[in-house]
Design a protein around this motif. Structure first.
Motif, short mmCIF file in Angstrom:
data_model
loop_
_atom_site.label_atom_id
_atom_site.label_comp_id
_atom_site.label_asym_id
_atom_site.label_seq_id
_atom_site.Cartn_x
_atom_site.Cartn_y
_atom_site.Cartn_z
N PRO A 328 0.81 -1.22 0.00
CA PRO A 328 0.00 0.00 0.00
C PRO A 328 0.85 1.27 0.00
O PRO A 328 1.89 1.33 0.65
N ASN A 329 0.40 2.25 -0.74
CA ASN A 329 1.00 3.60 -0.77
C ASN A 329 2.36 3.66 -1.46
O ASN A 329 3.02 4.70 -1.40
N THR A 330 2.78 2.57 -2.11
CA THR A 330 4.06 2.61 -2.82
C THR A 330 3.81 2.79 -4.32
O THR A 330 2.81 2.29 -4.85
N PRO A 331 4.71 3.47 -5.03
CA PRO A 331 4.53 3.68 -6.48
C PRO A 331 4.36 2.39 -7.26
O PRO A 331 3.60 2.32 -8.23
N ALA A 332 5.09 1.34 -6.86
CA ALA A 332 5.05 0.09 -7.62
C ALA A 332 3.67 -0.57 -7.56
O ALA A 332 3.31 -1.36 -8.46
N ALA A 333 2.90 -0.24 -6.53
CA ALA A 333 1.57 -0.83 -6.41
C ALA A 333 0.65 -0.40 -7.54
O ALA A 333 -0.35 -1.07 -7.86
N ASN A 334 0.97 0.72 -8.17
CA ASN A 334 0.15 1.24 -9.26
C ASN A 334 0.70 0.91 -10.64
O ASN A 334 0.13 1.33 -11.66
N MET A 335 1.83 0.18 -10.69
CA MET A 335 2.40 -0.19 -11.99
C MET A 335 1.62 -1.34 -12.61
O MET A 335 1.12 -2.22 -11.90
N GLU A 336 1.55 -1.34 -13.92
CA GLU A 336 0.86 -2.42 -14.62
C GLU A 336 1.66 -3.71 -14.46
O GLU A 336 2.86 -3.77 -14.75
N ASP A 337 0.99 -4.74 -14.00
CA ASP A 337 1.64 -6.02 -13.74
C ASP A 337 0.97 -7.08 -14.61
O ASP A 337 -0.10 -7.60 -14.29
N ASN A 338 1.61 -7.41 -15.72
CA ASN A 338 1.01 -8.37 -16.65
C ASN A 338 1.77 -9.69 -16.70
O ASN A 338 1.68 -10.44 -17.66
N ILE A 339 2.54 -9.96 -15.64
CA ILE A 339 3.27 -11.23 -15.57
C ILE A 339 2.43 -12.23 -14.79
O ILE A 339 1.98 -11.94 -13.68
N SER A 340 2.21 -13.40 -15.35
CA SER A 340 1.37 -14.40 -14.68
C SER A 340 2.07 -14.94 -13.44
O SER A 340 3.30 -14.95 -13.36
N TYR A 341 1.25 -15.40 -12.50
CA TYR A 341 1.82 -15.97 -11.27
C TYR A 341 2.66 -17.20 -11.59
O TYR A 341 3.70 -17.44 -10.95
N LYS A 342 2.23 -17.97 -12.59
CA LYS A 342 2.98 -19.19 -12.96
C LYS A 342 4.40 -18.83 -13.40
O LYS A 342 5.37 -19.48 -13.01
N ILE A 343 4.53 -17.76 -14.20
CA ILE A 343 5.85 -17.33 -14.65
C ILE A 343 6.68 -16.83 -13.47
O ILE A 343 7.86 -17.16 -13.34
N LYS A 344 6.04 -16.06 -12.60
CA LYS A 344 6.76 -15.53 -11.43
C LYS A 344 7.28 -16.67 -10.55
O LYS A 344 8.43 -16.65 -10.09
N LEU A 345 6.43 -17.66 -10.32
CA LEU A 345 6.82 -18.78 -9.47
C LEU A 345 7.95 -19.58 -10.10
O LEU A 345 8.89 -20.00 -9.42
N ASN A 346 7.89 -19.75 -11.41
CA ASN A 346 8.95 -20.47 -12.11
C ASN A 346 10.27 -19.72 -12.00
O ASN A 346 11.33 -20.33 -11.76
N ARG A 347 10.21 -18.40 -12.13
CA ARG A 347 11.44 -17.60 -12.00
C ARG A 347 12.00 -17.70 -10.58
O ARG A 347 13.22 -17.82 -10.39
N LEU A 348 11.12 -17.63 -9.59
CA LEU A 348 11.58 -17.73 -8.21
C LEU A 348 12.26 -19.07 -7.96
O LEU A 348 13.33 -19.13 -7.33
N ASN A 349 11.66 -20.14 -8.47
CA ASN A 349 12.24 -21.47 -8.28
C ASN A 349 13.60 -21.58 -8.95
O ASN A 349 14.53 -22.19 -8.39
#
Length: 427
Positions: A328-349
């Protein structure tokens, strides 16, 4: 920092209100939840935990439930609106007022909220640590003024404020007199430490470390957490002091300059590499850990690959790595986020697997070496074993007598396990 704050809450209520800890929350008079809001998941756990404690109020109507820390600072009265059985809400900078706030609740039965930012007032009134362990946290500053686009810290802990060096040194001298061998100097951005001593001399973190190293009884020093911009030459040079542990936590967050710019980190990858290379000229085998955010809005496969490439270049030993969590209240919270959770999880792994491989390799290379270990406690592995940490922050289990707890001893590493080492005493 939360561990340090929690210990101070305990010290306050013990000394000023005669309370003691209980393992049974159903008989408690006061239950406190110290919170973190750096990511969304821990924040949501707050309300789940509070919901479980609600039932205890039916058993004991005089029970006081309090929420402290960064979620408290961020949410304020919203916590009581969502969980009206909560009596106390206080931020990191007002925890020293806990006994008084507790009395207010007991006397009025009305809820109390204090999430103000009285700078370093708390450090002038906090009591001495009651529970002494071989290693101790010491908070030397609070807050952060960097305003990274993803980070909530400036809004929940305030801007950077440094403690007076005399207070820090007095605290550490007291700890050393009571058997502490290692101190970990704490700050949200610890290498931004700036203060004047009573003579008017300006001190930076490197100057403070030099004075801490001169304290009799202190044998090992750590500091966390740092920002690459202020990991300057004086801090690199201070690693010539043998009391500084052979370990550095220096968050980079991403290996992509594009993403670092979107994060408003104000440093570039080349600067990070340059400073680590300078440090390794003094400490060739130093272990480096970092923080990483994957799936930040706008992160492409190429950006992520640059992060993996940086891991290969630096050879990170450990990491705190997470999927981007809009706060909340951070600039990044308003950035467009079009990366799927599946891709994010794969990158984290992928990232975590690469760093775990590095850590495994470093641990295996330690087998057969002699390491100075601070013995901290009985081991959970076996009855007759003790546990301690190496300079590069690895837990070691070994056979030994309890009298060794609190000592720095030399051990020979005999085996590398996934999350720890095994060793034997060599004298």
């Amino acid at each position: 920092m939360n561990e340090y704050d929690s210990s101070k809450m305990l010290d306050l209520m013990r000394l000023e209100r005669g309370m003691e800890l209980t393992d049974d929350p159903s008989i408690a008079d006061l239950i406190l939840l110290n919170t973190c809001s750096i990511r969304e998941k821990p924040q949501e756990k707050v309300f789940s935990q509070l919901g479980r404690w609600k039932e205890y109020k039916k058993i004991n109507p005089n029970l006081v439930i309090g929420v402290g820390g960064c979620v408290a600072s961020q949410e304020g009265t919203n916590i009581i609106n969502r969980a009206p059985y909560v009596d106390l809400v206080f931020g990191p900078q007002t925890l020293h007022r806990l006994p008084t706030m507790y009395d207010q609740v007991i006397n009025s039965r009305d809820s109390v909220v204090d999430i103000s930012f009285p700078k370093i007032e708390k450090f002038t009134v906090l009591p001495k640590t009651q529970e002494i362990k071989p290693s101790a946290f010491v908070s030397i500053m609070e807050g952060c003024s960097k305003f990274c686009s993803f980070c909530v810290v400036p809004y929940t802990r305030g801007l950077e404020v440094s403690r007076m060096p005399e207070g820090i040194l007095d605290e550490i001298k007291d700890l050393a007199d009571r058997g502490v061998k290692e101190v970990n100097l704490l700050g949200q951005n610890v290498n931004a430490y700036r203060a004047k001593d009573l003579s008017g001399r300006k001190l930076k973190l490197a100057d403070l470390i030099e004075q801490v190293a001169d304290i009799k009884g202190i044998e090992r020093i750590r500091f966390t957490t740092s920002h690459p911009l202020q990991f300057t030459d004086d801090l690199i040079t201070i690693f010539e002091n043998p009391k500084l542990a052979n370990y550095l936590h220096l968050p980079v967050q991403s290996g992509s300059n594009k993403i670092l710019k979107l994060m408003e980190r104000k440093h570039k990858v080349d600067l990070y590499i340059e400073r680590i290379n300078k440090l390794r000229k003094l400490r060739p085998d130093i272990s480096i850990s970092s923080d990483f955010i994957v799936g930040f809005p706008g992160e492409t496969d190429h950006d992520f690959q640059e992060t993996l490439d940086l891991i290969d270049i630096i050879g990170f030993d450990q990491s705190f790595s997470f999927i981007f969590s809009p706060r909340p209240n951070t600039p990044a919270a308003n950035m467009e986020d079009n990366i799927s959770y599946k891709i994010k999880l794969n990158r984290l792994n992928q990232l975590q697997s690469k760093i775990n491989n590095n850590a495994r390799h470093i641990s295996q290379n330690m087998v057969g070496s002699d390491q100075i270990v601070l013995v901290e406690k009985k081991s959970k592995k076996a009855k007759n074993q003790l546990a301690g940490r190496t300079e590069n922050n690895r837990w070691v289990n070994f056979d030994g007598d309890e009298s060794l707890i609190g000592q720095l001893i030399k051990l020979r590493i005999t085996e590398a396990l996934p999350n720890s080492l095994r060793a034997r005493c060599i004298n």
